[in-house]
Design a protein around this motif. Structure first.
Motif, mmCIF file in Angstrom:
data_model
loop_
_atom_site.group_PDB
_atom_site.id
_atom_site.type_symbol
_atom_site.label_atom_id
_atom_site.label_comp_id
_atom_site.label_asym_id
_atom_site.label_seq_id
_atom_site.Cartn_x
_atom_site.Cartn_y
_atom_site.Cartn_z
ATOM 1 N N ASP A 1 0.843 -1.192 0.000
ATOM 2 C CA ASP A 1 0.000 0.000 0.000
ATOM 3 C C ASP A 1 0.880 1.245 0.000
ATOM 4 N N LYS A 2 1.498 1.507 -1.155
ATOM 5 C CA LYS A 2 2.509 2.562 -1.242
ATOM 6 C C LYS A 2 1.954 3.957 -0.963
ATOM 7 N N ASN A 3 0.700 4.212 -1.389
ATOM 8 C CA ASN A 3 0.134 5.543 -1.160
ATOM 9 C C ASN A 3 -0.613 5.646 0.170
ATOM 10 N N GLN A 4 -0.599 4.559 0.936
ATOM 11 C CA GLN A 4 -1.156 4.525 2.291
ATOM 12 C C GLN A 4 -2.620 4.966 2.342
ATOM 13 N N ASN A 5 -3.403 4.519 1.368
ATOM 14 C CA ASN A 5 -4.832 4.853 1.373
ATOM 15 C C ASN A 5 -5.689 3.711 1.907
ATOM 16 N N GLY A 6 -5.033 2.654 2.388
ATOM 17 C CA GLY A 6 -5.767 1.556 3.004
ATOM 18 C C GLY A 6 -6.203 0.467 2.046
ATOM 19 N N THR A 7 -5.849 0.597 0.766
ATOM 20 C CA THR A 7 -6.164 -0.438 -0.221
ATOM 21 C C THR A 7 -4.957 -0.627 -1.143
ATOM 22 N N ILE A 8 -4.920 -1.782 -1.797
ATOM 23 C CA ILE A 8 -3.873 -2.053 -2.780
ATOM 24 C C ILE A 8 -4.503 -1.979 -4.161
ATOM 25 N N GLU A 9 -3.888 -1.181 -5.044
ATOM 26 C CA GLU A 9 -4.380 -1.008 -6.404
ATOM 27 C C GLU A 9 -3.256 -1.307 -7.388
ATOM 28 N N VAL A 10 -3.596 -1.338 -8.647
ATOM 29 C CA VAL A 10 -2.607 -1.676 -9.678
ATOM 30 C C VAL A 10 -1.390 -0.769 -9.590
ATOM 31 N N ASP A 11 -1.598 0.523 -9.396
ATOM 32 C CA ASP A 11 -0.463 1.453 -9.343
ATOM 33 C C ASP A 11 0.489 1.125 -8.198
ATOM 34 N N ASP A 12 -0.043 0.543 -7.115
ATOM 35 C CA ASP A 12 0.814 0.177 -5.986
ATOM 36 C C ASP A 12 1.775 -0.941 -6.356
ATOM 37 N N LEU A 13 1.392 -1.761 -7.336
ATOM 38 C CA LEU A 13 2.204 -2.918 -7.705
ATOM 39 C C LEU A 13 3.352 -2.569 -8.646
ATOM 40 N N ARG A 14 3.268 -1.419 -9.298
ATOM 41 C CA ARG A 14 4.320 -1.050 -10.247
ATOM 42 C C ARG A 14 5.654 -0.914 -9.522
ATOM 43 N N GLY A 15 6.661 -1.604 -10.058
ATOM 44 C CA GLY A 15 7.971 -1.578 -9.428
ATOM 45 C C GLY A 15 8.140 -2.639 -8.362
ATOM 46 N N LEU A 16 7.032 -3.255 -7.937
ATOM 47 C CA LEU A 16 7.110 -4.315 -6.930
ATOM 48 C C LEU A 16 6.879 -5.689 -7.537
ATOM 49 N N TYR A 17 6.011 -5.738 -8.538
ATOM 50 C CA TYR A 17 5.730 -7.016 -9.206
ATOM 51 C C TYR A 17 6.178 -6.911 -10.654
ATOM 52 N N ASP A 18 7.157 -7.722 -11.008
ATOM 53 C CA ASP A 18 7.773 -7.658 -12.334
ATOM 54 C C ASP A 18 7.090 -8.636 -13.286
ATOM 55 N N VAL A 19 6.490 -8.117 -14.352
ATOM 56 C CA VAL A 19 5.791 -8.977 -15.311
ATOM 57 C C VAL A 19 6.680 -9.369 -16.487
ATOM 58 N N SER A 20 7.924 -8.900 -16.491
ATOM 59 C CA SER A 20 8.767 -9.080 -17.675
ATOM 60 C C SER A 20 9.092 -10.542 -17.971
#
Length: 270
Positions: free
Chosen positions: A125-144
């Motif tokens: 929860d990078k933006n600390q809004n209490g939920t996990i969204e797609v934008d939170d996963l960028r840089g943390l989950y690598d789809v390459s």
């Protein structure tokens, strides 16, 4: 049959055995939910909605009694009334979803495990809004490393959305994962893992909880560390390959309560 399918089937089998021998009616309800597999805890929202015939987000005694019967449990009237009173924390005469979730989920996550899940959620929860969204996963989950991404079949956004949906409640797929949904997902996994030390290791390595640097390096070729994810049918699927070097780390032989099979290392990060 794949090891993950065996694990899921054995968990279902064990849950039914626990239902038969449990004396606490609340335990019976909990294990009956787990008889659907580890996703049974994650899907408690759906169970509650099925109980709630009136749709008012409250369960009265009549709805609760019928719901218990509908999930396949045969409890006596006194047992149903006793467990209803146990769940109805505020003695209002009705059960709301929070009361239902807390009591039915129970202690499948002890304090130590819950603290690890809390840390993982806070990191995502990078933006600390209490939920996990797609934008939170960028840089943390690598789809390459995904074949679908490399072949151009799916975009990064599509793969991140699919990954997020694994944690999302199936009856409320809104593109965000709340803390309750995240905890319920791991409560289901926790119910099938006996060893606290392995659960600790699993969470730390899955979400790199001990790392302070935001940089992520790809695993060496051939390790293919992967995350244990629920499939549409309630079982588990493992993208990528398994890092068998995990076996016996620090003397731990990670085995599930259900089968004794070695579990794979759940590492979504690269």
């Amino acid at each position: 049959m794949a090891a993950t399918a065996r694990h899921e089937n054995e968990l279902k089998k064990r849950a039914l055995e626990e239902v038969a021998k449990a004396t606490d009616p609340l335990e019976k309800i909990r294990w009956q939910c787990l008889s659907r597999g580890a996703a049974g805890i994650r899907d408690l929202g759906r169970v509650f909605r099925n109980f709630d015939d009136s749709g008012d987000q409250q369960l009265d005694m009549k709805e609760f009694t019928k719901g218990v019967r509908d999930i396949g449990l045969k409890l006596g009237r006194e047992q149903v009334e006793a467990v209803f009173r146990k769940i109805d924390r505020d003695n209002s005469g009705t059960i709301n979803f929070d009361e239902f979730l807390v009591k039915v989920r129970g202690n499948t996550l002890n304090k130590k495990r819950a603290a690890l899940v809390e840390r993982a959620f806070a990191k995502l929860d990078k933006n600390q809004n209490g939920t996990i969204e797609v934008d939170d996963l960028r840089g943390l989950y690598d789809v390459s490393q995904s074949e679908e991404f490399r072949s151009g079949q799916k975009s990064e956004d599509e793969l991140l959305t699919e990954f997020l949906e694994k944690f999302d409640s199936p009856d409320n797929k809104d593109g965000t994962v709340t803390k309750e949904e995240f905890f319920s997902y791991y409560a289901g996994i926790s119910a099938s893992v006996d060893n606290d030390a392995y659960f600790d290791l699993m969470m730390r390595r899955a979400w790199k909880l001990d790392e302070t640097s935001p940089k992520r390096r790809a695993p060496p070729t051939g390790t293919g560390e992967s995350l244990l994810l629920p499939s549409e049918g309630g079982g588990y699927q493992q993208p990528g390959r398994t890092d068998h070097r995990m076996r016996g780390v620090r003397g731990i032989k990670p085995r599930t309560r259900a089968t004794g099979h070695l579990m794979t290392t759940p590492l979504p990060l690269s």
